[in-house]
Design a protein around this motif. Structure first.
Motif, PDB file in Angstrom:
ATOM      1  N   ALA B  92      20.599  63.856  22.603  1.00 50.82           N
ATOM      2  CA  ALA B  92      20.630  65.158  21.764  1.00 50.82           C
ATOM      3  C   ALA B  92      21.178  66.127  22.519  1.00 50.82           C
ATOM      4  N   ARG B  95      24.938  65.390  22.863  1.00 49.54           N
ATOM      5  CA  ARG B  95      25.596  65.614  21.619  1.00 49.54           C
ATOM      6  C   ARG B  95      25.913  66.950  21.203  1.00 49.54           C
ATOM      7  N   LEU B  97      26.060  69.435  22.975  1.00 52.57           N
ATOM      8  CA  LEU B  97      27.190  69.990  24.034  1.00 52.57           C
ATOM      9  C   LEU B  97      28.550  69.401  24.015  1.00 52.57           C
ATOM     10  N   ARG B 107      31.936  60.005  23.802  1.00 45.56           N
ATOM     11  CA  ARG B 107      31.813  60.215  25.184  1.00 45.56           C
ATOM     12  C   ARG B 107      30.486  60.483  25.655  1.00 45.56           C
ATOM     13  N   GLU B 110      29.267  57.138  26.787  1.00 46.91           N
ATOM     14  CA  GLU B 110      29.904  56.799  28.236  1.00 46.91           C
ATOM     15  C   GLU B 110      29.363  57.456  29.475  1.00 46.91           C
ATOM     16  N   ASP B 113      26.109  56.250  30.343  1.00 45.36           N
ATOM     17  CA  ASP B 113      26.195  54.957  30.871  1.00 45.36           C
ATOM     18  C   ASP B 113      26.648  54.972  32.222  1.00 45.36           C
ATOM     19  N   GLU B 114      27.561  56.003  32.419  1.00 45.62           N
ATOM     20  CA  GLU B 114      28.111  56.345  33.948  1.00 45.62           C
ATOM     21  C   GLU B 114      27.068  56.702  35.035  1.00 45.62           C
ATOM     22  N   LEU B 142      30.600  65.777  33.297  1.00 46.47           N
ATOM     23  CA  LEU B 142      31.603  64.938  33.056  1.00 46.47           C
ATOM     24  C   LEU B 142      32.078  64.652  31.700  1.00 46.47           C
ATOM     25  N   ASP B 145      35.647  65.268  30.553  1.00 45.23           N
ATOM     26  CA  ASP B 145      37.048  64.876  31.387  1.00 45.23           C
ATOM     27  C   ASP B 145      37.630  65.862  31.897  1.00 45.23           C
TER      28      ASP B 145
END
Lengths: 289, 303
Positions: B92, B95, B97, B107, B110, B113-114, B142, B145
């Protein structure tokens, strides 16, 4: 394990410069959506609204129930209605006081929670334009608490009059002053939320903002007399006193040392909401975090 | 690219950051070092537009950040591991942000996960360990990007596995051509991570150079030698015109000659060598030396 894969779509390091810096569109609707996500994903939002709503209903319905329970047979039902007492029960002063308290605290904490958690730094780093962020916050808080107040005032009216109806003293919504009282009670929540939010933005400190909100919304009308002109003027300019004017559905200026008008009370609601909203939006700009 | 230009921040009579100028280049990991209270965090907050400089300016990708309407795709930042509301879940938080900057919601998954938080995504941040909060902060940095990433003390609270992962991440981000600025008050954290160093003390610039150039500033290197009675050996070195310094462990630190020559001189004096070691000046030593100077300089100026 160390993750060494390249990000999807980023291509290889050498050939594509990183970042989607090219076209960040600044849409206000994105900020509204973000603030809505923030508000709805906090459990305390919904618990806070639910509990304060139930407490307010308990005060109002409890008073109606008391009247029903201790109704003396043969009492003057017509006179009871003519004096406007069923509408006092539709939304009691106690209920309004508790609602103002809860709504003020809700608004204060909705804003200060962002500072005390440090989230404000994350938010304002991502969106350096702070005024639109605060404007979005104000609008989302309003959008949530207007329907909340409306449902609360409507349920309170319906339930109290249903109880009173069993003694023949319930009134319908088209009774003089009834709809006005319901609308004013519904708006009490968002107006007090905005006051709390403004104090939260000014003070950036949760407990401080809650106490300030209690002081402004509850204590101020309590200490001001309405017998003399200036204290009365100040008193009538407070949100709760303005609400009290709406609950006086059978109003005789002769009963009051300093009479006041319904139009004045609406003005207090409107001006308070607008000023509080503007303060919330304005104070954050250029302050250090 | 981050350009810091004559940056000054005063709180009343206290100058926290004093005419600081340096540039942080893309494609490299830059360590931002200084003792506690040196003004690192204040400098980073000014770079991110959270504080206003009293004088000077910071430009990120050519512009002060405060002039941008949205910044998530320009700079990602981890300032304090706690910079999220404890009542929200990780997903949350991210999301909201992402949405504020119009970044695709995909993203969020992603980056979770990263940073290895995919399994904890729906748990509330309030229950996170410090290390998990650091990971969440990095995920937030991140998210857009961005070509520039800024991390304030990112290694705090991370376990050894996490530290290794973060170092790998910094290297990869720099390898992708991004500007990576990492602050720390511990030189040891930067030793194996940074290409360039910016060192400040008491708000003033002490060094802005490559790690190698910084290491070369050291004066603490030499040969460490220990004998039963150091006094006669010290006289031998003095006679040879060699600089020698007694160490706290009872040994002598000899500079200017190599270990072989130290052994020869000891043998010539008929002394049994109990210990002999080549010692290079560590980055930590250089850092301590230079920042200690800045502290002395600071008190000097006050008089």
């Amino acid at each position: 394990m160390t993750d060494t894969r390249t990000r999807d779509g980023a291509g290889t390091a050498e050939t594509s410069p990183p970042g989607r810096e090219a076209a960040p569109r600044a849409r206000f609707t994105d900020l509204l959506a973000a603030e809505w996500i923030k508000l709805r994903t906090l459990r305390s939002t919904w618990w806070g609204l639910l509990v304060s709503g139930l407490v307010v209903l308990a005060f109002n319905i409890g008073t109606a129930w008391d009247t029903y329970r201790y109704w003396r047979p043969g009492s003057d039902a017509a006179g009871y209605i003519a004096d406007g007492i069923p509408l006092y029960h539709a939304f009691t002063t106690n209920g309004a006081t508790v609602l103002a308290l809860c709504a003020g605290a809700f608004g204060a904490l909705a804003v200060t929670g962002e500072y005390t958690s440090g989230l404000a730094r994350t938010t304002f780093t991502a969106v350096p334009a702070r005024r639109p962020v605060m404007a979005a916050k104000v609008l989302v808080l309003t959008a949530v608490t207007v329907p909340f107040g409306a449902v609360l005032a409507a349920v309170s009216f319906w339930a109290t009059q249903a109880v009173l109806h069993r003694r023949g003293v319930g009134v319908p919504l088209d009774h003089p002053g009834a709809l006005r009282l319901v609308v004013a009670s519904a708006l009490l929540a968002p107006v007090c939320v905005l006051v709390g939010a403004a104090l939260g933005a000014l003070l950036r400190h949760g407990p401080g903002a809650v106490f300030a909100s209690i002081g402004l919304l509850q204590l101020l009308p309590l200490v001001l007399t309405d017998d003399r002109y200036w204290p009365a003027l100040l008193d009538h300019a407070t949100v709760l006193s303005a609400w009290v004017r709406f609950s006086e559905t059978v109003y005789d200026p002769a009963d009051f040392a300093q009479p006041w008008s319904v139009g004045g009370a609406w003005t207090v609601f409107a001006v308070t909401a607008v000023v509080a909203g503007l303060v919330t939006v304005a104070v954050e700009h250029r302050r250090d975090l | 690219m981050i350009e810091v230009d004559e940056l000054t921040k005063r709180y009343g009579a206290r100058t926290v950051v004093d005419a600081l100028s340096f540039a942080v280049r893309p494609g490299r990991v830059t360590g931002f070092l200084g003792p506690n209270g040196a003004g690192k965090t204040t400098t980073l907050r000014m770079a991110l537009g959270l504080c206003r400089p009293s004088e000077g300016a910071v430009r990120v990708m050519g512009r002060p950040l405060g002039e941008r309407a949205r910044a998530l795709t320009c700079v990602g930042a981890l300032l304090d591991a706690g910079d999220a509301h404890g009542g929200r879940s990780a997903v949350a938080h991210l999301r909201a942000l992402a949405r504020s900057n119009g970044v695709a919601q995909a993203r969020v998954d992603e980056v979770l996960d990263e940073v290895g938080l995919a399994d904890a995504a729906r748990r509330r941040v309030g229950g996170f360990s410090l290390g998990m909060r650091q990971r969440l902060g990095i995920a937030g940095a991140l998210l857009g990007d961005p070509p520039v990433v800024v991390f304030d003390e990112p290694l705090n609270g991370l376990d050894p596995e996490g530290v290794r992962w973060v170092r790998g991440l910094f290297r990869r981000l720099a390898g992708e051509g991004r500007t990576v600025l990492v602050s720390s008050h511990l030189m040891g954290e930067m030793e194996h991570t940074a290409d360039d160093l910016v060192v400040i003390g008491r708000g003033r610039l002490i060094a802005a150079e490559t790690l190698a150039a910084f290491a070369a500033r050291g004066s603490g290197g030499g040969v460490w030698v220990r004998v039963d009675d150091p006094a006669p050996l010290a006289r031998v070195f003095a006679a040879e015109g060699v600089t020698v310094r007694p160490e706290r462990d009872g040994g002598l630190l000899v500079s200017g000659i190599d270990a072989g020559r130290v052994g020869e001189l000891a043998a010539g004096a008929g002394l049994v060598v109990r210990g002999l070691a080549e010692r290079s000046s560590s980055l930590e030593d250089v850092f301590m030396e230079l920042t200690a100077d800045s502290v002395e300089y600071g008190t000097e100026r006050k008089r």
